[in-house]
Design a protein around this motif. Structure first.
Motif, PDB file in Angstrom:
ATOM      1  N   GLN A  61       0.853  -1.178   0.000  1.00  0.00           N
ATOM      2  CA  GLN A  61       0.000   0.000   0.000  1.00  0.00           C
ATOM      3  C   GLN A  61       0.891   1.231   0.000  1.00  0.00           C
ATOM      4  N   ILE A  62       0.941   1.893  -1.125  1.00  0.00           N
ATOM      5  CA  ILE A  62       1.619   3.187  -1.192  1.00  0.00           C
ATOM      6  C   ILE A  62       0.751   4.195  -0.441  1.00  0.00           C
ATOM      7  N   LEU A  63       1.396   5.103   0.249  1.00  0.00           N
ATOM      8  CA  LEU A  63       0.684   6.070   1.074  1.00  0.00           C
ATOM      9  C   LEU A  63      -0.419   6.769   0.297  1.00  0.00           C
ATOM     10  N   GLY A  64      -1.630   6.678   0.847  1.00  0.00           N
ATOM     11  CA  GLY A  64      -2.765   7.347   0.215  1.00  0.00           C
ATOM     12  C   GLY A  64      -3.405   6.577  -0.917  1.00  0.00           C
ATOM     13  N   GLN A  65      -2.874   5.381  -1.195  1.00  0.00           N
ATOM     14  CA  GLN A  65      -3.418   4.596  -2.308  1.00  0.00           C
ATOM     15  C   GLN A  65      -4.004   3.278  -1.795  1.00  0.00           C
ATOM     16  N   LYS A  66      -4.505   2.490  -2.740  1.00  0.00           N
ATOM     17  CA  LYS A  66      -5.150   1.235  -2.381  1.00  0.00           C
ATOM     18  C   LYS A  66      -4.126   0.173  -1.999  1.00  0.00           C
ATOM     19  N   VAL A  67      -4.586  -0.825  -1.291  1.00  0.00           N
ATOM     20  CA  VAL A  67      -3.805  -2.032  -1.081  1.00  0.00           C
ATOM     21  C   VAL A  67      -3.775  -2.785  -2.408  1.00  0.00           C
ATOM     22  N   GLU A  68      -2.560  -3.147  -2.862  1.00  0.00           N
ATOM     23  CA  GLU A  68      -2.413  -3.765  -4.178  1.00  0.00           C
ATOM     24  C   GLU A  68      -1.760  -5.138  -4.046  1.00  0.00           C
ATOM     25  N   PHE A  69      -2.250  -6.068  -4.807  1.00  0.00           N
ATOM     26  CA  PHE A  69      -1.696  -7.410  -4.853  1.00  0.00           C
ATOM     27  C   PHE A  69      -0.350  -7.403  -5.579  1.00  0.00           C
ATOM     28  N   LEU A  70       0.616  -8.124  -5.017  1.00  0.00           N
ATOM     29  CA  LEU A  70       1.906  -8.289  -5.691  1.00  0.00           C
ATOM     30  C   LEU A  70       2.053  -9.714  -6.224  1.00  0.00           C
ATOM     31  N   VAL A  71       1.934 -10.693  -5.310  1.00  0.00           N
ATOM     32  CA  VAL A  71       2.275 -12.060  -5.692  1.00  0.00           C
ATOM     33  C   VAL A  71       1.625 -13.049  -4.745  1.00  0.00           C
ATOM     34  N   SER A  72       1.321 -14.228  -5.278  1.00  0.00           N
ATOM     35  CA  SER A  72       0.884 -15.344  -4.443  1.00  0.00           C
ATOM     36  C   SER A  72       1.836 -16.518  -4.655  1.00  0.00           C
ATOM     37  N   PHE A  73       1.931 -17.362  -3.651  1.00  0.00           N
ATOM     38  CA  PHE A  73       2.966 -18.402  -3.624  1.00  0.00           C
ATOM     39  C   PHE A  73       2.356 -19.648  -3.024  1.00  0.00           C
ATOM     40  N   TYR A  74       2.538 -20.757  -3.719  1.00  0.00           N
ATOM     41  CA  TYR A  74       1.982 -22.018  -3.237  1.00  0.00           C
ATOM     42  C   TYR A  74       2.878 -23.144  -3.692  1.00  0.00           C
ATOM     43  N   ASN A  75       3.122 -24.082  -2.820  1.00  0.00           N
ATOM     44  CA  ASN A  75       3.900 -25.267  -3.173  1.00  0.00           C
ATOM     45  C   ASN A  75       5.266 -24.879  -3.745  1.00  0.00           C
ATOM     46  N   LYS A  94       1.006 -13.424 -10.137  1.00  0.00           N
ATOM     47  CA  LYS A  94       1.698 -12.182  -9.824  1.00  0.00           C
ATOM     48  C   LYS A  94       1.078 -11.053 -10.617  1.00  0.00           C
ATOM     49  N   SER A  95       1.206  -9.852 -10.088  1.00  0.00           N
ATOM     50  CA  SER A  95       0.659  -8.688 -10.758  1.00  0.00           C
ATOM     51  C   SER A  95       1.744  -8.059 -11.620  1.00  0.00           C
ATOM     52  N   GLU A  96       1.336  -7.062 -12.396  1.00  0.00           N
ATOM     53  CA  GLU A  96       2.298  -6.367 -13.259  1.00  0.00           C
ATOM     54  C   GLU A  96       3.283  -5.538 -12.446  1.00  0.00           C
ATOM     55  N   ILE A  97       2.949  -5.281 -11.187  1.00  0.00           N
ATOM     56  CA  ILE A  97       3.896  -4.569 -10.316  1.00  0.00           C
ATOM     57  C   ILE A  97       5.107  -5.450 -10.032  1.00  0.00           C
ATOM     58  N   PHE A  98       4.880  -6.724  -9.932  1.00  0.00           N
ATOM     59  CA  PHE A  98       5.898  -7.692  -9.530  1.00  0.00           C
ATOM     60  C   PHE A  98       6.791  -7.988 -10.727  1.00  0.00           C
TER      61      PHE A  98
END
Lengths: 115, 113
Positions: free
Chosen positions: A37-51, A57-61
């Motif tokens: 969460q960048i200050l003043g902005q939304k919580v954004e998904f980066l990545v998920s990890f399993y096994n 992953k998002s385009e941010i990652f």
């Protein structure tokens, strides 16, 4: 009650330096995530990890980011060469369930400040 | 990207009254919705969720309503307590990307004693 923990709570670094943010997910959970969460902005998904691999992953990652579960309890996010715009709160989360009504449990966050 | 929208940045209610927090979404692939509460310097805390096959889910003082045709959901808190003062986030999961949540921008709820 089990909880997700994160260290450090605040990390200050110089632009271009590498940082590693650490998380200990809830012990019986199988799915792990990083959000920011960048200050003043939304919580954004980066990545998920399993096994032991990235499941989504998002385009941010981009190539500057990587995740690892080095020892069966810790889950880390590495930023290889930090940029000013990486300054944000980084939240780790974990969940037990696969597809279905799984709750995502979030840690308290690491505030990353890039100077 | 405004797939999940919380149009009210803040809401104030009197203690004991009902708090209604609203959320709209645009992605018809969303199949699961969650509400989180967040205090300063803490991570989001799960409150309540609802599957797209339901229109209501209740847990104690918290009830979530889903209107799929309007792509709208709301969180009702009854009765509101001063400890409920926090930022409330609506989040949604897509059936096509089951491992990621899309968050709204949040609504700051203040419950006045």
């Amino acid at each position: 009650e089990p909880e997700v923990t994160q260290t450090p709570s605040h990390q200050v670094t110089q632009m271009g330096q590498e940082v590693i943010l650490r998380c200990v997910p809830i012990s019986n959970h199988l799915y792990f995530y990083w959000y920011r969460q960048i200050l003043g902005q939304k919580v954004e998904f980066l990545v998920s990890f399993y096994n032991n691999e990235i499941s989504e992953k998002s385009e941010i990652f981009d190539d500057q980011f990587s995740v690892e579960r080095p020892d069966g309890s810790n889950f880390t996010l590495k930023i290889r060469s930090t940029k000013l715009e990486d300054s944000a709160m980084y939240f780790c989360a974990s969940s037990e369930a696969s597809i279905g009504a799984g709750e995502w449990f979030f840690g308290p966050g690491t505030r990353l400040t890039v100077l | 990207d405004q797939q999940v929208k919380q149009n009210s940045p803040s809401l104030s209610v009197q203690e004991g009254r009902i708090s209604i927090l609203n959320c709209d979404y645009t992605n018809s692939m969303f199949d699961y919705f969650l509400w989180y509460k967040k205090y300063p310097a803490e991570g989001p805390t799960f409150l309540i969720s609802i599957s797209s096959i339901k229109d209501k889910n209740e847990d104690g003082r918290f009830t979530v309503f889903l209107n799929k045709s309007a792509k709208h959901l709301s969180l009702h808190i009854v009765p509101s307590q001063p400890g409920d003062s926090a930022v409330y986030f609506c989040a949604a999961r897509s059936s096509g990307s089951a491992r990621q949540l899309t968050f709204g921008s949040g609504t700051q709820l203040t419950v006045l004693p």
